[in-house]
Write an enzyme that holds these catalytic residues in place. Structure first.
Site, PDB file in Angstrom:
ATOM      1  N   ARG A   1      -0.556   8.635  -9.553  1.00 11.73           N
ATOM      2  CA  ARG A   1      -0.520   8.397  -9.277  1.00 11.73           C
ATOM      3  C   ARG A   1       0.375   7.278 -10.030  1.00 11.73           C
ATOM      4  O   ARG A   1       1.093   5.701  -9.150  1.00 11.73           O
ATOM      5  CB  ARG A   1      -1.859   7.847  -8.988  1.00 11.73           C
ATOM      6  CG  ARG A   1      -2.310   8.267  -8.014  1.00 11.73           C
ATOM      7  CD  ARG A   1      -3.808   8.251  -8.272  1.00 11.73           C
ATOM      8  NE  ARG A   1      -3.975   6.757  -7.383  1.00 11.73           N
ATOM      9  CZ  ARG A   1      -4.453   6.221  -6.286  1.00 11.73           C
ATOM     10  NH1 ARG A   1      -3.664   8.016  -5.110  1.00 11.73           N
ATOM     11  NH2 ARG A   1      -4.039   5.252  -6.118  1.00 11.73           N
TER      12      ARG A   1
ATOM     13  N   GLY B   1       0.494   4.884  -4.205  1.00 13.81           N
ATOM     14  CA  GLY B   1      -0.751   7.135  -4.141  1.00 13.81           C
ATOM     15  C   GLY B   1       0.197   7.529  -4.252  1.00 13.81           C
ATOM     16  O   GLY B   1       0.590   9.081  -4.344  1.00 13.81           O
ATOM     17  N   ARG B   2       0.201   7.902  -2.669  1.00 11.13           N
ATOM     18  CA  ARG B   2       0.820   8.315  -1.784  1.00 11.13           C
ATOM     19  C   ARG B   2       1.935   8.782  -2.064  1.00 11.13           C
ATOM     20  O   ARG B   2       2.635  10.106  -2.147  1.00 11.13           O
ATOM     21  CB  ARG B   2       0.799   8.642  -0.551  1.00 11.13           C
ATOM     22  CG  ARG B   2      -1.063   8.637   0.057  1.00 11.13           C
ATOM     23  CD  ARG B   2      -0.678   7.890   1.650  1.00 11.13           C
ATOM     24  NE  ARG B   2      -1.229   6.324   0.874  1.00 11.13           N
ATOM     25  CZ  ARG B   2      -1.389   5.634   1.842  1.00 11.13           C
ATOM     26  NH1 ARG B   2      -1.240   6.071   3.578  1.00 11.13           N
ATOM     27  NH2 ARG B   2      -1.479   4.333   1.998  1.00 11.13           N
TER      28      ARG B   2
ATOM     29  N   GLU C   1     -12.267  -5.051  -5.267  1.00  9.35           N
ATOM     30  CA  GLU C   1     -12.975  -3.293  -4.956  1.00  9.35           C
ATOM     31  C   GLU C   1     -11.864  -2.391  -5.879  1.00  9.35           C
ATOM     32  O   GLU C   1     -12.378  -1.372  -6.805  1.00  9.35           O
ATOM     33  CB  GLU C   1     -12.597  -3.405  -4.306  1.00  9.35           C
ATOM     34  CG  GLU C   1     -13.422  -3.135  -2.545  1.00  9.35           C
ATOM     35  CD  GLU C   1     -13.353  -5.183  -2.747  1.00  9.35           C
ATOM     36  OE1 GLU C   1     -11.679  -5.382  -2.482  1.00  9.35           O
ATOM     37  OE2 GLU C   1     -13.814  -5.017  -1.737  1.00  9.35           O
ATOM     38  N   ASN C   2     -10.589  -2.736  -6.361  1.00  9.25           N
ATOM     39  CA  ASN C   2      -9.970  -1.968  -7.210  1.00  9.25           C
ATOM     40  C   ASN C   2     -10.365  -1.741  -8.934  1.00  9.25           C
ATOM     41  O   ASN C   2     -10.373  -0.912  -9.424  1.00  9.25           O
ATOM     42  CB  ASN C   2      -8.619  -2.484  -7.210  1.00  9.25           C
ATOM     43  CG  ASN C   2      -7.815  -2.384  -5.711  1.00  9.25           C
ATOM     44  OD1 ASN C   2      -6.344  -3.463  -5.861  1.00  9.25           O
ATOM     45  ND2 ASN C   2      -7.736  -0.943  -5.460  1.00  9.25           N
ATOM     46  N   TRP C   3     -11.364  -2.388  -8.748  1.00  9.40           N
ATOM     47  CA  TRP C   3     -12.549  -2.128 -10.244  1.00  9.40           C
ATOM     48  C   TRP C   3     -12.931  -1.043 -10.163  1.00  9.40           C
ATOM     49  O   TRP C   3     -12.900  -0.501 -11.492  1.00  9.40           O
ATOM     50  CB  TRP C   3     -13.157  -3.431 -10.688  1.00  9.40           C
ATOM     51  CG  TRP C   3     -12.558  -4.715 -10.922  1.00  9.40           C
ATOM     52  CD1 TRP C   3     -12.324  -5.805  -9.748  1.00  9.40           C
ATOM     53  CD2 TRP C   3     -12.021  -5.332 -12.385  1.00  9.40           C
ATOM     54  NE1 TRP C   3     -12.099  -6.944 -10.812  1.00  9.40           N
ATOM     55  CE2 TRP C   3     -10.708  -6.045 -11.812  1.00  9.40           C
ATOM     56  CE3 TRP C   3     -11.172  -4.288 -13.594  1.00  9.40           C
ATOM     57  CZ2 TRP C   3     -10.376  -7.318 -12.606  1.00  9.40           C
ATOM     58  CZ3 TRP C   3      -9.942  -5.093 -14.063  1.00  9.40           C
ATOM     59  CH2 TRP C   3      -9.742  -6.477 -13.994  1.00  9.40           C
TER      60      TRP C   3
ATOM     61  N   ASP D   1       0.459  -1.331  -0.073  1.00 12.78           N
ATOM     62  CA  ASP D   1      -0.340   0.269   0.468  1.00 12.78           C
ATOM     63  C   ASP D   1       0.789   1.424  -0.194  1.00 12.78           C
ATOM     64  O   ASP D   1       2.146   1.195   0.446  1.00 12.78           O
ATOM     65  CB  ASP D   1      -0.859   0.040   1.326  1.00 12.78           C
ATOM     66  CG  ASP D   1      -1.704   0.776   1.168  1.00 12.78           C
ATOM     67  OD1 ASP D   1      -2.613   1.760  -0.227  1.00 12.78           O
ATOM     68  OD2 ASP D   1      -2.754   0.707   2.137  1.00 12.78           O
TER      69      ASP D   1
ATOM     70  N   SER E   1      -8.167  -5.423   4.657  1.00 12.05           N
ATOM     71  CA  SER E   1      -8.892  -4.821   3.799  1.00 12.05           C
ATOM     72  C   SER E   1      -9.282  -6.468   2.853  1.00 12.05           C
ATOM     73  O   SER E   1      -9.235  -5.945   1.502  1.00 12.05           O
ATOM     74  CB  SER E   1      -8.002  -3.598   2.763  1.00 12.05           C
ATOM     75  OG  SER E   1      -7.839  -2.679   3.036  1.00 12.05           O
TER      76      SER E   1
HETATM   77  C1  FPP Z   1      -1.769   0.335  -3.471  1.00 14.72           C
HETATM   78  O1  FPP Z   1      -1.714   1.520  -3.565  1.00 14.72           O
HETATM   79  C2  FPP Z   1      -1.399  -0.086  -4.497  1.00 14.72           C
HETATM   80  C3  FPP Z   1      -1.991  -1.060  -5.540  1.00 14.72           C
HETATM   81  C4  FPP Z   1      -3.615  -0.861  -5.184  1.00 14.72           C
HETATM   82  C5  FPP Z   1      -1.226  -1.818  -6.730  1.00 14.72           C
HETATM   83  C6  FPP Z   1       0.196  -2.947  -6.180  1.00 14.72           C
HETATM   84  C7  FPP Z   1       0.716  -3.123  -7.600  1.00 14.72           C
HETATM   85  C8  FPP Z   1       2.218  -2.425  -7.472  1.00 14.72           C
HETATM   86  C9  FPP Z   1       2.852  -3.068  -7.033  1.00 14.72           C
HETATM   87  C10 FPP Z   1       2.703  -2.861  -8.958  1.00 14.72           C
HETATM   88  C11 FPP Z   1       2.182  -4.341  -9.811  1.00 14.72           C
HETATM   89  C12 FPP Z   1       1.990  -5.369  -9.325  1.00 14.72           C
HETATM   90  C13 FPP Z   1       2.836  -6.270  -9.914  1.00 14.72           C
HETATM   91  C14 FPP Z   1       3.127  -7.871  -8.971  1.00 14.72           C
HETATM   92  C15 FPP Z   1       4.142  -6.379 -10.815  1.00 14.72           C
HETATM   93  P1  FPP Z   1      -2.422   3.034  -3.384  1.00 14.72           P
HETATM   94  O2  FPP Z   1      -2.732   2.793  -5.085  1.00 14.72           O
HETATM   95  O3  FPP Z   1      -3.899   2.095  -2.813  1.00 14.72           O
HETATM   96  O4  FPP Z   1      -1.401   3.516  -2.904  1.00 14.72           O
HETATM   97  P2  FPP Z   1      -2.361   4.391  -2.005  1.00 14.72           P
HETATM   98  O5  FPP Z   1      -2.905   4.040  -0.843  1.00 14.72           O
HETATM   99  O6  FPP Z   1      -1.366   5.757  -1.351  1.00 14.72           O
HETATM  100  O7  FPP Z   1      -3.528   5.680  -2.959  1.00 14.72           O
END
Ligand code: FPP
Length: 246
Positions: A34, A24-25, A68-70, A21, A197
């Site tokens: 992002r 994005g931040r 949920e990411n969809w 996680d 989550s």
């Molecule tokens: C969470 O950060 C991360 C994800 C939803 C995706 C994780 C994917 C990768 C690390 C890249 C590809 C993966 C592979 C296996 C090649 P967030 O976007 O929720 O961050 P935030 O909470 O700061 O917004």
């Protein structure tokens, strides 16, 4: 200092799961979009996979994309799918050279055709590797997984393949996406959030939880070592008393 020297090789977790996680931040801190965070997150994926394999961890499961990411903006979903395909293409040889088996858990049918094909090919190509299983949770949700298992089991009960009296933990395990994996020993979440989550709810029943404020693109092998060292200091009682354990 290399924290690797403080790890006890005989007490390694057999299964580490990570909620990656903070991409994005991390990007926002750099004044970037992002997608830049996700791109840099793939470097941490590579370093973590290498470090786990070198240590002798048998199972590593990464939460790469949740059900949920969809709901994220279409462009971000596309970026994540593209990154997955490019990482698979780029790293397939390394996985095979290092005897690492790739697996995937989740509702894989929901993935775009190209991603599904690339993933299935990589899984097929690495299926006989034995050093470590790297499972990617993709379009994964733990509740969805449990609903799916209940459906499959009830169909078998209806068709007299399983009797309802025989339903036990092992039958439920066998119908989860993680059917071939042991329970999670250590669950790591980066970025300072302290929640699960919808990740591996059944499989983390007795896992040790490690939360770090490090954002995923900044996560290095030293952070992984830190998590394992903390894990090794904990007393895992599985419901028993300390005296019973000693
Ligand atoms: C969470 O950060 C991360 C994800 C939803 C995706 C994780 C994917 C990768 C690390 C890249 C590809 C993966 C592979 C296996 C090649 P967030 O976007 O929720 O961050 P935030 O909470 O700061 O917004």
């Amino acid at each position: 200092m290399d924290l690797k020297n403080n790890i006890l090789p005989h007490a390694l977790p057999k299964h580490i799961a990570i909620i990656m996680d903070g991409n994005g931040r991390w990007a926002k801190q750099q004044g970037m979009i992002r997608a830049f965070g996700h791109e840099n997150g793939t470097k941490s994926v590579k370093e973590t996979v290498e470090a786990c394999a070198e240590l002798g961890i048998e199972n590593l499961t990464l939460y790469a994309f949740s059900t949920e990411n969809w709901n994220r903006p279409k462009l971000e979903v596309q970026t994540l799918m593209k990154l997955l395909v490019s990482s698979l293409t780029k790293e397939l040889k390394t996985l095979n050279d290092n005897n690492i088996k790739l697996a995937a858990i989740g509702n894989l049918q929901a993935l775009p055709k190209k991603v599904y094909k690339e993933l299935s090919d990589a899984i097929e190509s690495t299926k006989n590797n034995t050093r470590m299983t790297l499972s990617l949770a993709l379009s994964y949700g733990s509740r969805d997984e449990i609903v799916n298992a209940v459906k499959e089991i009830s169909i078998k009960v209806k068709n007299n393949i399983i009797s309802h009296e025989n339903i036990d933990e092992s039958i439920i395990n066998e119908h989860l996406y993680t059917q071939n994996l042991p329970d999670v020993d250590l669950l790591v979440r980066t970025s300072g959030e302290q929640r699960i989550s919808n990740f591996l709810l059944w499989q983390i029943a007795y896992a040790e939880l490690h939360f770090t404020s490090v954002l995923w693109p900044d996560f290095t092998r030293q952070h992984l070592y830190e998590a394992i060292i903390e894990y090794q200091k904990r007393e895992r009682r599985f419901g028993k008393t300390s005296d019973q354990l000693s």
